[in-house]
Design a protein around this motif. Structure first.
Motif, PDB file in Angstrom:
ATOM      1  N   ARG A 183       0.940  -1.166   0.073  1.00  0.00           N
ATOM      2  CA  ARG A 183       0.081   0.162  -0.002  1.00  0.00           C
ATOM      3  C   ARG A 183       0.881   1.475  -0.070  1.00  0.00           C
ATOM      4  O   ARG A 183       2.090   1.171   0.739  1.00  0.00           O
ATOM      5  N   LYS A 206      -2.192   9.724  -7.401  1.00  0.00           N
ATOM      6  CA  LYS A 206      -3.313   8.684  -7.564  1.00  0.00           C
ATOM      7  C   LYS A 206      -4.183   8.666  -8.863  1.00  0.00           C
ATOM      8  O   LYS A 206      -4.716   7.565  -9.139  1.00  0.00           O
ATOM      9  N   ARG A 207      -4.482   9.712  -9.301  1.00  0.00           N
ATOM     10  CA  ARG A 207      -5.352  10.146 -10.069  1.00  0.00           C
ATOM     11  C   ARG A 207      -4.751  10.048 -11.881  1.00  0.00           C
ATOM     12  O   ARG A 207      -5.420  10.054 -12.640  1.00  0.00           O
ATOM     13  N   GLU A 209      -3.745   8.045 -15.011  1.00  0.00           N
ATOM     14  CA  GLU A 209      -4.320   7.021 -15.739  1.00  0.00           C
ATOM     15  C   GLU A 209      -3.218   6.229 -16.592  1.00  0.00           C
ATOM     16  O   GLU A 209      -2.485   6.791 -17.210  1.00  0.00           O
ATOM     17  N   GLU A 212       0.838   1.151 -15.424  1.00  0.00           N
ATOM     18  CA  GLU A 212       0.945  -0.244 -15.201  1.00  0.00           C
ATOM     19  C   GLU A 212       1.950  -0.548 -14.099  1.00  0.00           C
ATOM     20  O   GLU A 212       1.749  -1.337 -13.301  1.00  0.00           O
ATOM     21  N   ASN A 224       0.769  -3.290  -9.832  1.00  0.00           N
ATOM     22  CA  ASN A 224      -0.497  -3.407  -9.277  1.00  0.00           C
ATOM     23  C   ASN A 224      -1.049  -1.644  -8.839  1.00  0.00           C
ATOM     24  O   ASN A 224      -1.180  -1.713  -7.579  1.00  0.00           O
ATOM     25  N   PHE A 225      -0.908  -0.799  -9.652  1.00  0.00           N
ATOM     26  CA  PHE A 225      -0.934   0.581  -9.333  1.00  0.00           C
ATOM     27  C   PHE A 225      -2.336   0.755  -8.618  1.00  0.00           C
ATOM     28  O   PHE A 225      -2.468   1.681  -7.510  1.00  0.00           O
ATOM     29  N   ARG A 226      -3.513   0.228  -9.171  1.00  0.00           N
ATOM     30  CA  ARG A 226      -4.729   0.842  -8.461  1.00  0.00           C
ATOM     31  C   ARG A 226      -4.813   0.309  -7.518  1.00  0.00           C
ATOM     32  O   ARG A 226      -5.279   0.842  -6.218  1.00  0.00           O
ATOM     33  N   GLU A 227      -4.571  -0.949  -7.003  1.00  0.00           N
ATOM     34  CA  GLU A 227      -4.706  -1.732  -5.612  1.00  0.00           C
ATOM     35  C   GLU A 227      -3.709  -0.838  -4.610  1.00  0.00           C
ATOM     36  O   GLU A 227      -4.278  -1.023  -3.381  1.00  0.00           O
ATOM     37  N   PHE A 229      -3.229   1.941  -4.233  1.00  0.00           N
ATOM     38  CA  PHE A 229      -4.028   3.301  -3.606  1.00  0.00           C
ATOM     39  C   PHE A 229      -5.263   3.151  -3.059  1.00  0.00           C
ATOM     40  O   PHE A 229      -5.987   3.942  -2.564  1.00  0.00           O
ATOM     41  N   GLU A 230      -5.693   1.692  -2.941  1.00  0.00           N
ATOM     42  CA  GLU A 230      -7.075   1.639  -2.491  1.00  0.00           C
ATOM     43  C   GLU A 230      -7.431   2.228  -1.222  1.00  0.00           C
ATOM     44  O   GLU A 230      -8.630   2.675  -0.846  1.00  0.00           O
TER      45      GLU A 230
END
Length: 234
Positions: A183, A206-207, A209, A212, A224-227, A229-230
């Protein structure tokens, strides 16, 4: 005699604190190929990165100790003379100390880092740049040896900290953020000029787009960029 003993004691104490911090907060990658065309170079507690394009390389930062970096490059059979460009995330010595090893490279830094180089902002760990360098601003895009590199302003750790997006999907963050247990978090506050400002920079990152892979200065990388920042909240 008392002053000498006191000085030795303080040095030992600071070294102990730093070692403890290093073990808790820093987890650099071993030197080697991470993903296709991207190498990590370990130098004590920090990583610099090399992006290969044919026979040439772009460097993200320059390591701390040039002798250590040189040895790691020999192991990987990489010639430092083939590094054409150094993109500095910031001017702390652990990210810039090995800069003179790469004699054929063009150097770029964020505009805000000149505040440190000119003494306008005090920084205990910076290193002078005794070569010509070029300034980058937020959103600047460079075309280097067929690769596209976008500069993203991310102040907080230092006034002119930059992240770099390579070919739209590889993000190199320097010390803009840390990774712990998969994280994202702030970098160790003791070393930040402005941690609250860094939080805003992380929110900006975080924003983004299309990212990868994300590569940090001291905490390895993630695919796993998106995970990551969850659970991030400012």
């Amino acid at each position: 005699m008392k002053k000498s003993k006191t000085r030795i004691y303080l040095i030992c104490m600071l070294f102990g604190i730093f070692t403890n911090i290093s073990c808790q907060y820093f987890s650099p990658l071993k030197s080697g190929l991470i993903i296709e065309n991207v190498y990590a170079i370990k130098n004590d507690i920090v990583n610099m990165y090399l992006i290969q394009n044919g026979e040439s390389y772009i460097a993200i930062d320059a390591g701390r100790n040039p002798k250590v970096t040189a040895k790691e490059l020999v192991k990987l059979k990489i010639n430092p003379d083939m590094v054409t460009t150094i993109l500095l995330t910031h001017v702390d010595v652990d990210h810039i100390g090995g800069i003179d090893l790469f004699k054929n490279s063009k150097i770029y830094i964020g505009k805000g880092e000149e505040k440190i180089l000119k003494g306008e902002v005090k920084r205990f760990s910076f290193k002078e740049i005794n070569r010509e360098y070029n300034l980058l601003y937020d959103g600047d895009v460079l075309e280097i040896d067929g690769l596209s590199v976008k500069a993203v302003s991310a102040p907080g750790h230092t006034p002119g900290s930059l992240c770099f997006i390579v070919n739209d999907n590889l993000l190199f963050t320097g010390d803009t953020l840390s990774i712990k247990k998969g994280r994202v978090g702030v970098f160790f506050p003791l070393f930040n000029v402005d941690t609250e400002l860094q939080k805003k920079s992380i929110d900006k990152i975080k924003r983004l787009e299309g990212i990868e892979y994300i590569f940090t200065g001291h905490n390895g990388y993630s695919d796993n960029f998106r995970e990551m920042f969850e659970n991030w909240e400012m």
